[in-house]
Design a protein around this motif. Structure first.
Motif, mmCIF file in Angstrom:
data_model
loop_
_atom_site.group_PDB
_atom_site.id
_atom_site.type_symbol
_atom_site.label_atom_id
_atom_site.label_comp_id
_atom_site.label_asym_id
_atom_site.label_seq_id
_atom_site.Cartn_x
_atom_site.Cartn_y
_atom_site.Cartn_z
ATOM 1 N N LEU A 64 0.817 -1.217 0.000
ATOM 2 C CA LEU A 64 0.000 0.000 0.000
ATOM 3 C C LEU A 64 0.852 1.269 0.000
ATOM 4 C CD1 LEU A 64 -2.808 -1.281 2.348
ATOM 5 C CD2 LEU A 64 -3.211 -0.275 0.090
ATOM 6 N N ASP A 65 2.080 1.147 -0.445
ATOM 7 C CA ASP A 65 2.941 2.325 -0.583
ATOM 8 C C ASP A 65 3.120 3.102 0.717
ATOM 9 O OD1 ASP A 65 3.424 2.086 -3.492
ATOM 10 O OD2 ASP A 65 1.265 2.456 -3.626
ATOM 11 N N ARG A 66 3.369 2.358 1.775
ATOM 12 C CA ARG A 66 3.760 2.956 3.056
ATOM 13 C C ARG A 66 2.756 3.970 3.600
ATOM 14 N NH1 ARG A 66 9.494 5.196 1.787
ATOM 15 N NH2 ARG A 66 8.363 5.847 -0.076
ATOM 16 N N GLY A 128 0.648 -7.090 4.546
ATOM 17 C CA GLY A 128 0.572 -5.663 4.282
ATOM 18 C C GLY A 128 -0.526 -5.255 3.331
ATOM 19 N N ARG A 129 -1.391 -6.196 2.955
ATOM 20 C CA ARG A 129 -2.465 -5.826 2.032
ATOM 21 C C ARG A 129 -3.584 -5.062 2.731
ATOM 22 N NH1 ARG A 129 -4.374 -11.353 -0.187
ATOM 23 N NH2 ARG A 129 -2.191 -11.773 0.261
ATOM 24 N N SER A 130 -3.597 -5.062 4.056
ATOM 25 C CA SER A 130 -4.577 -4.299 4.826
ATOM 26 C C SER A 130 -3.858 -3.623 5.984
ATOM 27 C CB SER A 130 -5.685 -5.205 5.354
ATOM 28 O OG SER A 130 -6.627 -4.467 6.121
ATOM 29 N N GLU A 146 -9.486 1.177 7.890
ATOM 30 C CA GLU A 146 -8.732 0.084 7.287
ATOM 31 C C GLU A 146 -8.525 0.442 5.822
ATOM 32 O OE1 GLU A 146 -10.326 -3.399 10.313
ATOM 33 O OE2 GLU A 146 -11.134 -3.316 8.284
ATOM 34 N N ILE A 147 -7.275 0.550 5.432
ATOM 35 C CA ILE A 147 -6.918 0.823 4.043
ATOM 36 C C ILE A 147 -6.416 -0.499 3.483
ATOM 37 C CG2 ILE A 147 -5.550 2.262 2.501
ATOM 38 C CD1 ILE A 147 -7.421 3.833 4.386
ATOM 39 N N TYR A 148 -7.025 -0.979 2.405
ATOM 40 C CA TYR A 148 -6.680 -2.324 1.955
ATOM 41 C C TYR A 148 -6.653 -2.431 0.436
ATOM 42 C CZ TYR A 148 -11.680 -3.131 1.059
ATOM 43 O OH TYR A 148 -12.966 -3.054 0.582
ATOM 44 N N ARG A 149 -5.935 -3.423 -0.030
ATOM 45 C CA ARG A 149 -5.867 -3.702 -1.457
ATOM 46 C C ARG A 149 -7.094 -4.499 -1.860
ATOM 47 N NH1 ARG A 149 -0.831 -3.741 -4.180
ATOM 48 N NH2 ARG A 149 -1.985 -4.805 -5.845
ATOM 49 N N ALA A 150 -8.081 -3.812 -2.426
ATOM 50 C CA ALA A 150 -9.325 -4.477 -2.810
ATOM 51 C C ALA A 150 -9.092 -5.520 -3.893
ATOM 52 C CB ALA A 150 -10.339 -3.443 -3.283
ATOM 53 N N ARG A 162 -9.759 -4.093 -10.613
ATOM 54 C CA ARG A 162 -8.623 -3.685 -11.430
ATOM 55 C C ARG A 162 -7.375 -3.662 -10.552
ATOM 56 N NH1 ARG A 162 -11.281 1.679 -14.296
ATOM 57 N NH2 ARG A 162 -13.068 0.635 -15.283
ATOM 58 N N PRO A 163 -6.196 -3.848 -11.142
ATOM 59 C CA PRO A 163 -4.966 -3.834 -10.343
ATOM 60 C C PRO A 163 -4.850 -2.558 -9.509
ATOM 61 C CG PRO A 163 -4.511 -4.629 -12.547
ATOM 62 C CD PRO A 163 -5.938 -4.138 -12.566
ATOM 63 N N HIS A 164 -4.510 -2.754 -8.252
ATOM 64 C CA HIS A 164 -4.266 -1.659 -7.314
ATOM 65 C C HIS A 164 -5.533 -0.938 -6.849
ATOM 66 C CE1 HIS A 164 0.110 -1.899 -7.300
ATOM 67 N NE2 HIS A 164 0.018 -2.148 -8.591
ATOM 68 N N ASP A 165 -6.728 -1.466 -7.145
ATOM 69 C CA ASP A 165 -7.927 -0.910 -6.516
ATOM 70 C C ASP A 165 -7.690 -0.894 -5.003
ATOM 71 O OD1 ASP A 165 -9.339 -0.539 -8.843
ATOM 72 O OD2 ASP A 165 -10.762 -2.177 -8.519
ATOM 73 N N THR A 166 -8.022 0.210 -4.376
ATOM 74 C CA THR A 166 -7.768 0.363 -2.945
ATOM 75 C C THR A 166 -9.084 0.598 -2.216
ATOM 76 O OG1 THR A 166 -5.599 1.324 -3.420
ATOM 77 C CG2 THR A 166 -6.490 1.678 -1.210
ATOM 78 N N GLY A 167 -9.310 -0.173 -1.161
ATOM 79 C CA GLY A 167 -10.559 -0.088 -0.413
ATOM 80 C C GLY A 167 -10.413 0.673 0.895
ATOM 81 N N ILE A 168 -11.536 1.178 1.378
ATOM 82 C CA ILE A 168 -11.588 1.933 2.633
ATOM 83 C C ILE A 168 -12.698 1.382 3.517
ATOM 84 C CG2 ILE A 168 -12.165 4.158 3.683
ATOM 85 C CD1 ILE A 168 -10.990 5.577 1.334
ATOM 86 N N HIS A 169 -12.377 1.220 4.806
ATOM 87 C CA HIS A 169 -13.372 0.938 5.835
ATOM 88 C C HIS A 169 -13.203 2.023 6.893
ATOM 89 C CE1 HIS A 169 -12.965 -3.641 4.918
ATOM 90 N NE2 HIS A 169 -13.746 -3.022 4.065
#
Length: 250
Positions: A64-66, A128-130, A146-150, A162-169
Motif C-alpha cells: 500500500l505504498d507505506r 501488508g495488504r490491509s 482500514e486501508i486495503y488492497r481491494a 482492477r490492479p491496485h484498486d484500494t478499499g476503505i473501511h
C-alpha cells in the motif's frame, strides 16, 4: 475485506447512521480477506528480489505504498493524519469504539478487548495488504480506518476488480462526530490521500450495506459514485467508486 459502511457522516464505514459498517465485504471479519494468499511464485520472487523492475517495489515500500508515510491531510475540520495501529497503544480505544452498539451492529467485534485484538493482529501480522489505522484529527484520535488492497481481497471475487484498486473501511468513534458531515469530509480527504500517494491506483472503492442509507449518502457526498449492487457473504452491498479521472468533478 470487512466493513465499509460509513456512518453517514459516516460515523462509520462502517458508517451507518449511528455506527456504520465500513466493512467492505460485509464480512464478519478480516480473516476471510487476509486468508487470500498472493501467488507463491510472486512471493518467492520478491524474497529473492527477482521481480521484474516494473513490478518490484522500491526498498521499504509495501503493498500500500507505506501508509505510515502518507503525511497529513488538511481539511475544513482541521489537520487529519492516518496513524497505523499499534496494539499496545491503541487497543483500549479501538475496543471501546467497537463496543458502541451502533458500531457493533455492523463490525461485530464487540466483547472483550481480545476480540478486537485478534482482528487487528490478523492484519498487522499479514503481508501488508490491509493496514488498520487510527484517524487523528487536530491531535485527537477519533476514528478507525482500514486501508486495503481491494484487488487482493475476497471482495475482488464479487466485482470487476482492477490492479491496485484500494478499499476503505471507516468508523467514527464518538457519537458526537456522527451525523454532521464529518464522515463525508474525511472520506474525501482519505480517498484523495490514496490517489495522491498511490500513483498506480486508479480507483478507491467501498461497499456499504444497501440498507445503510446514511453511509451511502456519506460516500456520495465524498465524491464516490454508485457503481453496482453486489451480493457479498454477509450483506447486499452498494459498490461505491471514486475514480482518479473524475476526482475533480465529483
Amino acid at each position: 475485506m470487512l466493513p465499509t459502511d460509513a456512518s453517514a457522516d459516516t460515523g462509520t464505514v462502517p458508517a451507518a447512521a449511528p455506527g456504520t459498517d465500513t466493512r467492505p465485504c460485509g464480512d464478519t471479519d478480516h480473516e476471510d480477506t487476509l486468508d487470500l494468499r498472493l501467488p507463491d511464485a510472486f512471493l518467492e520472487s520478491c524474497a529473492r528480489n527477482e521481480a521484474p523492475a516494473a513490478t518490484r517495489p522500491a526498498a521499504g515500500d509495501d503493498l500500500l505504498d507505506r501508509v505510515a508515510a502518507w503525511g497529513p491531510a488538511v481539511t475544513a475540520a482541521g489537520v487529519f493524519h492516518l496513524v497505523p495501529v499499534r496494539i499496545e497503544r491503541d487497543l483500549p480505544l479501538v475496543s471501546r469504539w467497537m463496543n458502541d452498539p451502533a458500531v457493533a451492529a455492523f463490525w461485530q467485534l464487540d466483547g472483550a478487548p481480545g476480540v478486537t485484538e485478534a482482528h487487528l493482529r490478523t492484519q498487522l501480522d499479514g503481508d501488508g495488504r490491509s493496514v488498520p489505522c487510527v484517524g487523528v484529527l487536530k491531535g485527537t484520535p477519533m476514528s478507525y480506518w482500514e486501508i486495503y488492497r481491494a484487488d487482493l481481497d475476497p471482495l475482488a471475487r464479487h466485482y470487476p476488480a482492477r490492479p491496485h484498486d484500494t478499499g476503505i473501511h471507516l468508523l467514527l468513534g464518538d457519537a458526537a462526530d456522527r451525523g454532521r458531515g464529518l464522515g463525508s469530509l474525511l472520506l474525501r480527504a482519505v480517498a484523495d490521500l490514496v490517489l495522491d500517494r498511490r500513483p498506480a491506483c486508479a480507483r478507491v472503492v467501498a461497499e456499504p450495506d444497501l440498507r445503510n442509507t446514511p453511509s451511502l449518502a456519506a460516500f456520495l457526498n465524498a465524491g464516490f459514485r454508485f457503481s453496482a449492487e453486489v451480493d457479498l457473504p454477509a450483506k447486499r452491498a452498494a459498490l461505491m467508486v471514486r475514480d482518479r479521472r473524475l476526482r475533480h468533478l465529483l
